[in-house]
Design a protein around this motif. Structure first.
Motif, short mmCIF file in Angstrom:
data_model
loop_
_atom_site.label_atom_id
_atom_site.label_comp_id
_atom_site.label_asym_id
_atom_site.label_seq_id
_atom_site.Cartn_x
_atom_site.Cartn_y
_atom_site.Cartn_z
N ARG A 88 1.07 -1.35 -0.23
CA ARG A 88 -0.02 -0.03 -0.07
C ARG A 88 0.36 1.12 0.20
N ALA A 89 1.84 1.37 0.79
CA ALA A 89 3.10 1.78 1.08
C ALA A 89 3.69 2.59 -0.46
N ARG A 90 3.54 1.80 -1.50
CA ARG A 90 4.18 1.91 -2.04
C ARG A 90 3.15 2.51 -3.97
N TYR A 91 2.17 2.07 -3.47
CA TYR A 91 1.21 2.45 -4.12
C TYR A 91 1.05 3.94 -3.69
N ALA A 92 1.32 4.37 -2.78
CA ALA A 92 0.87 5.44 -1.94
C ALA A 92 1.70 6.71 -2.32
N ALA A 112 7.16 15.46 5.14
CA ALA A 112 5.32 15.58 5.62
C ALA A 112 3.87 14.66 5.36
N ARG A 113 4.32 14.75 3.51
CA ARG A 113 4.13 13.80 2.95
C ARG A 113 3.93 12.62 3.94
N LEU A 114 5.41 11.94 3.80
CA LEU A 114 5.37 10.63 4.35
C LEU A 114 4.81 10.73 5.59
N PHE A 115 4.17 11.10 6.30
CA PHE A 115 3.72 10.97 7.89
C PHE A 115 2.52 10.98 7.18
N GLU A 116 1.76 11.74 6.26
CA GLU A 116 1.10 11.74 5.88
C GLU A 116 0.02 10.14 5.55
N ILE A 117 0.88 9.18 4.41
CA ILE A 117 1.31 7.74 4.60
C ILE A 117 0.80 7.05 5.84
N GLU A 118 1.84 7.69 6.45
CA GLU A 118 1.95 6.52 7.60
C GLU A 118 1.07 7.23 8.60
N ARG A 119 -0.37 8.22 8.98
CA ARG A 119 -0.34 8.48 9.34
C ARG A 119 -2.06 7.42 9.17
N ALA A 160 0.82 0.59 18.38
CA ALA A 160 2.18 0.31 17.29
C ALA A 160 1.83 0.68 15.79
N ARG A 161 2.70 1.31 15.24
CA ARG A 161 2.85 1.84 13.96
C ARG A 161 2.43 0.55 12.89
N THR A 162 1.88 0.70 11.72
CA THR A 162 2.10 -0.82 11.40
C THR A 162 3.09 -0.50 9.91
N LEU A 163 3.54 0.94 10.04
CA LEU A 163 4.08 1.60 8.79
C LEU A 163 5.37 2.10 9.21
N ASP A 164 6.07 2.18 8.61
CA ASP A 164 7.63 3.43 9.11
C ASP A 164 7.84 3.86 7.95
N VAL A 191 16.89 -10.84 4.47
CA VAL A 191 16.58 -11.80 3.08
C VAL A 191 15.32 -11.22 2.86
N PRO A 192 15.60 -11.39 1.21
CA PRO A 192 14.82 -11.25 0.54
C PRO A 192 13.20 -12.16 -0.26
N THR A 193 11.82 -11.63 0.67
CA THR A 193 10.76 -12.47 0.64
C THR A 193 11.01 -12.94 -1.30
N ARG A 194 9.99 -14.08 -1.10
CA ARG A 194 10.23 -14.57 -2.28
C ARG A 194 8.81 -13.80 -3.28
N VAL A 195 7.96 -13.53 -2.95
CA VAL A 195 7.27 -12.76 -4.10
C VAL A 195 6.86 -11.00 -3.61
N HIS A 196 5.97 -10.68 -4.41
CA HIS A 196 5.99 -9.12 -4.12
C HIS A 196 4.03 -9.41 -3.84
N VAL A 197 3.49 -8.62 -2.52
CA VAL A 197 2.10 -8.88 -2.44
C VAL A 197 1.99 -8.04 -3.60
N SER A 198 1.04 -8.14 -4.96
CA SER A 198 0.63 -7.38 -6.06
C SER A 198 -0.32 -5.80 -5.21
N ARG A 199 -0.91 -5.60 -4.50
CA ARG A 199 -1.40 -4.77 -4.02
C ARG A 199 -0.97 -4.21 -2.87
#
Lengths: 215, 168
Positions: free
Chosen positions: B21-25, B73-80, B95-99, B160-168
């Protein structure tokens, strides 16, 4: 390389030569600003590759205005206050226009271009990436941009040829002509270091860089 | 006009989905284009008391004409937006789910309240350096030298790299 001595470096070359990757890597290494083309913001480009005759003019004009806007933004931001690496020369625009427009369309394009009079500073260095057409074709396929996949090799060959002719006569800035066929600046640290040393050592107006040549 | 590097990290509430989601944001940020995003990497949390789930980390390179402050500021907005909804009966500081960390902003070096550039600890963190070097192998960290060299110094950290990307 001390990019601060070269405020404005341009990486140029035909489609698939690796301009954008190299420009990005140079900027991240030498903490320069970037000036990058925005092909994904050109709504006519995908259609152009499907029907070149029909969409050449709108695609070309969109690029022209995009570049004029970028120049304007740069001028407002105190042009090249920081070292800047670009992945295109502003002259690229008329080069592609000549290649893709009919004579009548080109005359119109030329009028608009003259009217806008983009005031373009000369780069301090141009790195011209060359590669044989089959290598370009393979790279275009590998990077997998959807609308580029229908691009025939004959078109790439014409683009590559137009660049060869353009740079044959080029004398606006020092020119480093790089045969990128066996060079991979992104994945091979040695290739990247060789290139940066070569740029730093460059003194002439026109030099060549091939793999195997000492830096 | 300016290349910036952004670190993404999550270890709560479906971390890989949070990162996706953050990648998309990031692609929706104004006056900013995403040029490259690394694969996702798994990192075991270090120095925590009690067990914690693994972190998922990634790094993005963007081309932006925002100022460092505006981008932050935009990054904080996405975090929020992606912060876990607070349970009224739960602990006060959920806890925050995204940093999202602003790691690099071209040559910019600054130390100001709330914003230090380059990120003061990035050269010590395998989970930042591994994805950064994946997408920007020749990048330098102002005042610290090459990212690839910093990475050699922390190669004992397991990333370690994860195996696959979650596409969404």
């Amino acid at each position: 390389m001390d990019l601060s001595k070269r405020r404005y470096v341009v990486v140029e070359g035909p489609i698939g030569a690796g301009k954008t990757s190299l420009a990005r890597e140079l900027a991240l290494r030498f903490q320069a600003d970037v000036l990058l083309e925005q092909p994904e913001d050109n709504p006519f480009l995908a259609r152009f590759y499907e029907d070149r005759a029909r969409y050449a003019l709108p695609a070309q004009l969109t690029f022209l205005f995009q570049r004029v806007d970028q120049l304007r933004a740069l001028t407002q931001l105190d042009l090249f206050r920081r070292p800047t690496v670009a992945d295109f020369l502003f002259d690229k625009d008329p080069l592609f226009a000549r290649l893709n427009l009919t004579d009548d369309e080109y005359a119109l394009y030329d009028k608009i271009h003259a009217h806008l009079k983009p005031q373009v500073p000369s780069p301090d260095l141009v790195v011209y990436l060359q590669a044989p057409v089959p290598v370009l074709t393979e790279r275009v396929h590998r990077r997998g941009v959807e609308y580029e996949q229908s691009m025939p090799e004959s078109y790439l060959a014409r683009v590559a040829d137009a660049y060869t002719r353009y740079f044959y006569a080029y004398d606006d800035a020092p020119l480093l002509i790089v045969n990128s066929e066996r060079l991979n600046f992104v994945d091979d640290p040695e290739h990247f270091e060789l290139l940066t040393r070569r740029i730093a050592a460059m003194r002439g107006r026109r030099e060549f860089f091939n793999l195997g040549q000492s830096a | 006009m300016t290349l910036a590097a952004i670190g993404l990290g999550s270890n709560l509430a479906h971390p890989r989905r949070q990162i996706a989601r953050a990648r998309y944001a990031l692609t929706r940020l104004p006056r900013t284009r995403v040029l490259a995003v690394s694969r996702n990497y798994l990192t075991a949390p270090i120095g925590t008391t009690g067990p914690q789930p693994d972190y998922v980390n990634a790094v993005a390179i963007v081309d932006t004409s925002l100022t460092p402050r505006a981008l932050l500021a935009r990054l904080f907005e996405i975090e929020r937006r992606q912060r876990r909804r607070r349970d009224p009966d739960g602990p006060r500081n959920a806890a925050r789910t995204l940093d999202l960390d602003l790691l690099l902003f071209s040559s910019r070096r600054l130390h100001a309240p709330g914003l230090s550039l380059p990120h003061p600890r990035m050269h010590l963190r395998g989970f930042v350096l591994v994805p950064l070097v994946e997408i920007a192998p020749h990048a330098a960290i102002p005042g610290r030298g090459l990212a690839s060299r910093a990475l050699r110094a922390v190669r004992n950290q397991r990333v370690v790299p994860t195996r696959v990307h979650v596409s969404r």
